[in-house]
Design a protein around this motif. Structure first.
Motif, PDB file in Angstrom:
ATOM      1  N   MET A  40       0.836  -1.205   0.000  1.00 47.61           N
ATOM      2  CA  MET A  40       0.000   0.000   0.000  1.00 47.61           C
ATOM      3  C   MET A  40       0.872   1.257   0.000  1.00 47.61           C
ATOM      4  O   MET A  40       0.624   2.197  -0.744  1.00 47.61           O
ATOM      5  N   SER A  43       2.586   1.767  -3.346  1.00 44.36           N
ATOM      6  CA  SER A  43       1.713   2.141  -4.470  1.00 44.36           C
ATOM      7  C   SER A  43       1.372   3.632  -4.476  1.00 44.36           C
ATOM      8  O   SER A  43       0.918   4.157  -5.494  1.00 44.36           O
ATOM      9  N   ARG A  44       1.611   4.294  -3.352  1.00 45.42           N
ATOM     10  CA  ARG A  44       1.321   5.729  -3.290  1.00 45.42           C
ATOM     11  C   ARG A  44       2.522   6.530  -3.776  1.00 45.42           C
ATOM     12  O   ARG A  44       3.662   6.247  -3.384  1.00 45.42           O
ATOM     13  N   SER A  46       5.197   9.560  -3.883  1.00 45.78           N
ATOM     14  CA  SER A  46       5.784  10.380  -2.823  1.00 45.78           C
ATOM     15  C   SER A  46       5.200  11.781  -2.899  1.00 45.78           C
ATOM     16  O   SER A  46       4.555  12.147  -3.887  1.00 45.78           O
ATOM     17  N   ARG A  51       7.342   7.645  -8.033  1.00 46.01           N
ATOM     18  CA  ARG A  51       6.824   6.299  -7.772  1.00 46.01           C
ATOM     19  C   ARG A  51       7.908   5.474  -7.097  1.00 46.01           C
ATOM     20  O   ARG A  51       9.097   5.654  -7.353  1.00 46.01           O
ATOM     21  N   THR A 112       6.517   7.893   3.907  1.00 47.37           N
ATOM     22  CA  THR A 112       5.057   7.875   4.072  1.00 47.37           C
ATOM     23  C   THR A 112       4.549   8.473   5.379  1.00 47.37           C
ATOM     24  O   THR A 112       3.351   8.648   5.535  1.00 47.37           O
TER      25      THR A 112
END
Length: 186
Positions: A40, A43-44, A46, A51, A112
């Motif tokens: 998860m 997949s987000r 920055s 990516r 994150t």
């Protein structure tokens, strides 16, 4: 499978302490949770829109899958064979950790979390105590510790004890994985 493997007889008078159903479920949930959280986060994009590299994700997930295969699959029934058990320990310490570290989970975590949490994590990572147990400086000590552990576990009565007591078997795998991670961490 051999007759001894079917009976789970280690030749030392006791059964092999394979992971109980409860431990297996907890282990599987832990691996799935770590893999899911990593996926998860990966997949987000920055905050700058970059990516996460697919190769890092593949490396980390491969490390989790290999660890799970080594300690929780039907292959574990062959723990009674000293060479198989040694190979299992070598994989847990020398193959799984580099795969996990190449996935750069700490970098992904730092990417994150909030700036405040990032500062706290970086503070812990830069603590002098961490420098003593990770990276190249710790390599010699951890190498000696690993060989000492392998000697104690495989060439003494501790081997039979870990096969007969699930908690000791799990603790040994956790210790070897931790040593490997500390060795391979930058």
């Amino acid at each position: 499978a051999s007759e001894a493997a079917k009976r789970h007889d280690v030749g030392m008078g006791g059964p092999i302490a394979h992971a109980s159903l409860g431990s297996s479920i907890i282990g599987l949930l832990l691996v799935v949770t770590l893999g899911g959280a990593y996926s998860m986060a990966a997949s987000r994009p920055s905050p700058r829109g970059n990516r996460w590299p697919l190769a890092r994700t593949i490396s980390f997930l491969s490390g989790l899958a290999l660890f799970s295969l080594i300690v929780q699959s039907p292959l574990a029934v062959y723990d009674e064979l000293a060479w198989m058990h040694s190979a299992q320990h070598l994989l847990v310490m020398m193959v799984v950790p580099p795969l996990l570290v190449l996935g750069a989970p700490l970098t992904l975590l730092l990417r994150t979390v909030s700036p405040r949490a990032r500062r706290e994590i970086v503070g812990i990572l830069h603590d002098p105590a961490m420098k003593k147990v990770s990276g190249p400086v710790a390599g010699i000590g951890l190498t000696l510790e690993y060989h000492g552990t392998m000697f104690l576990v495989m060439l003494t009565g501790l081997y039979g004890y870990t096969l007969e007591h699930e908690w000791a078997h799990i603790a040994t795998h956790a210790y070897l994985l931790t040593c490997g991670l500390l060795f391979w961490m930058p």
